[in-house]
Design an enzyme around this catalytic site. Structure first.
Site, PDB file in Angstrom:
ATOM      1  CB  ILE A 155      -4.038   5.355   2.312  1.00  0.00           C
ATOM      2  CG1 ILE A 155      -3.248   5.211   3.427  1.00  0.00           C
ATOM      3  CG2 ILE A 155      -3.129   5.184   0.754  1.00  0.00           C
ATOM      4  CD1 ILE A 155      -2.962   3.945   3.700  1.00  0.00           C
ATOM      5  NE  ARG A 234      -3.828  -5.415   6.780  1.00  0.00           N
ATOM      6  CZ  ARG A 234      -2.754  -4.372   6.767  1.00  0.00           C
ATOM      7  NH1 ARG A 234      -2.113  -3.764   5.855  1.00  0.00           N
ATOM      8  NH2 ARG A 234      -2.846  -3.831   8.065  1.00  0.00           N
ATOM      9  CG  ASP A 258       3.338  -3.327  -0.518  1.00  0.00           C
ATOM     10  OD1 ASP A 258       4.561  -3.695  -0.336  1.00  0.00           O
ATOM     11  OD2 ASP A 258       3.144  -2.916   0.958  1.00  0.00           O
ATOM     12  CD  GLU A 263       1.246  -9.619   3.688  1.00  0.00           C
ATOM     13  OE1 GLU A 263       0.717  -9.120   2.816  1.00  0.00           O
ATOM     14  OE2 GLU A 263       1.446  -8.914   4.685  1.00  0.00           O
ATOM     15  CG  HIS A 295       2.994  -5.770   4.176  1.00  0.00           C
ATOM     16  ND1 HIS A 295       1.785  -6.322   4.463  1.00  0.00           N
ATOM     17  CD2 HIS A 295       2.698  -4.381   4.418  1.00  0.00           C
ATOM     18  CE1 HIS A 295       0.934  -5.511   5.171  1.00  0.00           C
ATOM     19  NE2 HIS A 295       1.159  -4.406   5.263  1.00  0.00           N
TER      20      HIS A 295
END
Ligand code: NAD
Length: 336
Positions: A155, A234, A258, A263, A295
């Site tokens: 990424i 994360r 995100d 979460e 997410h």
């Protein structure tokens, strides 16, 4: 082979059923997350298929092993939700989908940067109200600014390429230099130096003991004033109270998330009619310069197709005793 598929939403079923047409695995869908309360649903199933919020602690793994489960098929790349040492000891095979949407996640990181920078969310709301004032919407040009990328794997590398396209100066930190990044002119440096130099910081590291809370009080203090911080990796990479202090002092001028450390139980659910009990998260929502998505960086049609295809393939490979080496997860990852 019977597979207990946890944390399933209608979109998971749609893509998995389509991919499974070639294989005919017996997929049994369960909506709840896998945890100590729900693991009995999987008793008698040879495999469990799980996602990011399923909790495979030693206790859960022991119960699954005692009741006939041998395979954990992850529908994701990350595996921080599994006690890998316990899984190894109990003889589980763990197979993951190592890459399904590196472009999607990198593109989402850029969406957060642009939405924050040009205050798209505020301007959209204003225009709908008939308010065309530009007061408070001032952004900055990304051209010629410095973006610091922590983690230049799949990424991070794509993000570096996109940021180069914006005409940005790209600096990076990683335990391993990515030669493709070096070839495109990315300059590697230590974390402290990167934090000192970057106008935008984007996190693309896995969550490991070494990277847990890599953004803490000390890291925030080392950042440039008015820095933009983006996390699509994360939640546990960030010590949330530390960045809240950074936002309050103005050190952090913009933040796009995100993912969030706590979460689980929030993201992926419609809680619009309920009171949010997490006061730290609720505080984050009060900042005008924070954008949070739940997410969704991975959530593209390409990614869901890739996840489903590789998951059913992993299950078939396990059956045939031919698992793909690059998809196998063991406790050795914790030490890497
Ligand atoms: P990757 O494995 O390709 O890259 C990770 C990079 O981190 C590697 O270059 C590795 O050398 C580096 N690294 C590992 N440990 C390190 C350490 N201790 N210090 C410094 N560098 C270290 O992973 P990827 O596919 O690029 O994904 C990155 C992360 O993105 C994943 O771990 C996952 O948590 C997250 N992710 C999020 C979403 C989402 O929807 N928000 C989707 C997919 C992945």
């Amino acid at each position: 082979m019977k597979i207990a598929v946890f944390s399933t939403k209608p979109y998971d079923r749609k893509f998995l059923d389509r991919a499974n047409q070639r294989f005919g695995h017996d997929l049994v869908y369960f909506e709840p997350n896998l945890n100590i309360e729900t693991c009995k649903l999987a008793f008698g199933f040879e495999a469990v298929c799980v996602f990011v919020h399923d909790s495979l602690t030693r206790e859960v793994l022991q119960l699954l092993a005692d009741n006939g489960t041998h395979l954990i098929a992850l529908r994701c790349a990350g595996f921080n939700n599994i006690d890998l040492v316990a899984a190894d000891e109990l003889g589980f095979k763990i197979l993951r989908v190592p890459a399904y949407s590196p472009n999607g996640v990198a593109e989402h990181a850029v969406s957060l940067m642009l939405a924050l920078n040009r205050k798209i969310y505020r301007s959209h709301n204003r225009v709908r109200e008939g308010n065309f004032s530009l007061e408070g919407l001032l952004g900055f040009e990304m051209y010629n600014k410095t973006v610091g990328i922590l983690g230049t794997g799949k990424i991070g590398e794509i993000l570096a390429r996109i940021m180069k396209g914006f005409g940005m100066n790209v600096v990076a930190y990683d335990v391993a230099v990515n030669p493709r990044c070096e070839a495109m002119g990315v300059k590697y440096m230590g974390v402290k130096e990167l934090l000192n130099q970057s106008d935008i910081i984007s996190l693309h590291l896995p969550l490991l003991p070494d990277t847990y809370h890599i953004i803490d009080d000390e890291a925030v203090a080392q950042m440039k004033d008015n820095v933009m911080l983006i996390n699509t990796s994360r939640g546990g990479l960030i010590d949330t109270p530390a960045v809240i202090e950074g936002l309050k002092s103005g050190k952090i001028g913009w933040m796009g998330l995100d993912v969030y450390e706590e979460e689980e139980g929030l993201f992926f659910e419609d809680l619009s009619g309920r009171v949010i009990q997490d006061d730290v998260f609720a505080r984050l929502l009060t900042f005008p310069n924070v954008v949070i998505t739940g997410h969704q960086a991975f959530f593209t049609d390409t990614a869901l197709t890739n996840i489903a295809d590789m998951t059913v393939q992993n299950i078939a490979d396990f059956k045939n005793d031919t698992p793909r080496p690059e998809n196998i997860v063991t406790a050795a990852f914790k030490k890497s």
